[in-house]
Design a protein around this motif. Structure first.
Motif, PDB file in Angstrom:
ATOM      1  N   ASP A  37      -4.628  -1.489   0.771  1.00 48.33           N
ATOM      2  CA  ASP A  37      -3.423  -0.863   0.215  1.00 48.33           C
ATOM      3  C   ASP A  37      -3.541   0.659   0.195  1.00 48.33           C
ATOM      4  O   ASP A  37      -2.574   1.361   0.492  1.00 48.33           O
ATOM      5  N   VAL A  38      -4.719   1.150  -0.141  1.00 47.39           N
ATOM      6  CA  VAL A  38      -4.943   2.597  -0.147  1.00 47.39           C
ATOM      7  C   VAL A  38      -4.779   3.151   1.268  1.00 47.39           C
ATOM      8  O   VAL A  38      -4.112   4.167   1.483  1.00 47.39           O
ATOM      9  N   THR A  39      -5.379   2.483   2.237  1.00 48.73           N
ATOM     10  CA  THR A  39      -5.286   2.940   3.625  1.00 48.73           C
ATOM     11  C   THR A  39      -3.843   2.918   4.101  1.00 48.73           C
ATOM     12  O   THR A  39      -3.376   3.887   4.714  1.00 48.73           O
ATOM     13  N   LEU A  40      -3.133   1.841   3.803  1.00 49.48           N
ATOM     14  CA  LEU A  40      -1.730   1.766   4.202  1.00 49.48           C
ATOM     15  C   LEU A  40      -0.924   2.887   3.556  1.00 49.48           C
ATOM     16  O   LEU A  40      -0.115   3.539   4.216  1.00 49.48           O
ATOM     17  N   GLY A  41      -1.152   3.131   2.275  1.00 47.68           N
ATOM     18  CA  GLY A  41      -0.441   4.206   1.587  1.00 47.68           C
ATOM     19  C   GLY A  41      -0.704   5.559   2.225  1.00 47.68           C
ATOM     20  O   GLY A  41       0.221   6.370   2.395  1.00 47.68           O
ATOM     21  N   PRO A  85      -4.938   9.034   8.802  1.00 46.55           N
ATOM     22  CA  PRO A  85      -5.841   9.636   7.826  1.00 46.55           C
ATOM     23  C   PRO A  85      -7.300   9.483   8.257  1.00 46.55           C
ATOM     24  O   PRO A  85      -7.656   8.533   8.954  1.00 46.55           O
ATOM     25  N   SER A  86      -8.117  10.417   7.830  1.00 46.37           N
ATOM     26  CA  SER A  86      -9.541  10.370   8.165  1.00 46.37           C
ATOM     27  C   SER A  86     -10.265   9.409   7.225  1.00 46.37           C
ATOM     28  O   SER A  86      -9.747   9.048   6.158  1.00 46.37           O
ATOM     29  N   VAL A  87     -11.455   9.025   7.620  1.00 45.36           N
ATOM     30  CA  VAL A  87     -12.287   8.175   6.763  1.00 45.36           C
ATOM     31  C   VAL A  87     -12.552   8.896   5.446  1.00 45.36           C
ATOM     32  O   VAL A  87     -12.509   8.283   4.375  1.00 45.36           O
TER      33      VAL A  87
END
Length: 178
Positions: free
Chosen positions: A3-7, A17-19
């Protein structure tokens, strides 16, 4: 993490976004991320899989609102094409799929195709109810609609309501039913 990555993808699209951004937003270490996902590509692929699950849930719900198999197929078509009708959803999809394509993690004939199979399988029940061949007819309808979705996705366009209805009629017209 998904969810964080999707956001973050939604916020940063069309950039990925970067790692470092992902782990900072998630409040985890790089080591924690890489214990769960061997690479950033694996994380992005998991985000895509989760997104496909959401699409399946949405489209299935729409199909369940109608009982006529023809209307279920039309609901499927409308639901799938809705994914490129929303500017934000389309931009997020372009970012994820573009990243996976350039990284080699998901080629059009490989992982991406396999990931979309659960969406296509939703056509099986209405096609059987109509006395159609769910494999051949399902593949044709799926290729038509997912092809239109990809065309709109990569050209940054959205189908008009008339286009969506025309595709629905075309797909239904191709079935050998009385």
């Amino acid at each position: 993490m998904l969810d964080v990555t999707l956001g973050l993808i939604e916020k940063s699209a069309p950039a990925m976004p970067s790692v470092a951004e992902i782990v900072a937003e998630a409040g985890i270490s790089n080591q924690t991320l890489y214990r769960s996902f061997p690479s950033k590509d694996d994380l992005v692929l998991a985000v895509l899989e989760k997104g496909v699950g959401r699409v399946v849930q949405f489209v299935s719900g729409r199909m369940g609102e109608v009982h006529d198999p023809r209307e279920q197929i039309a609901a499927w078509t409308r639901g799938v094409l809705r994914q490129v009708s929303s500017v934000e959803a389309a931009q997020t999809s372009r970012t994820v799929l573009g990243h996976l394509s350039t990284s080699g993690s998901a080629s059009p004939g490989g992982s991406q195709h396999d990931l979309l199979t659960p969406i296509s399988e939703l056509l099986t029940a209405p096609l059987i109810a109509l006395g159609c061949d769910p494999v051949r007819d399902g593949a044709c309808i799926s290729d038509l609609v997912l092809g239109a979705m990809r065309r709109h996705l990569w050209s940054s366009t959205a189908p008009s309501a008339e286009d969506v209805e025309w595709i629905c009629e075309f797909a239904l017209g191709g079935l050998n039913i009385d």
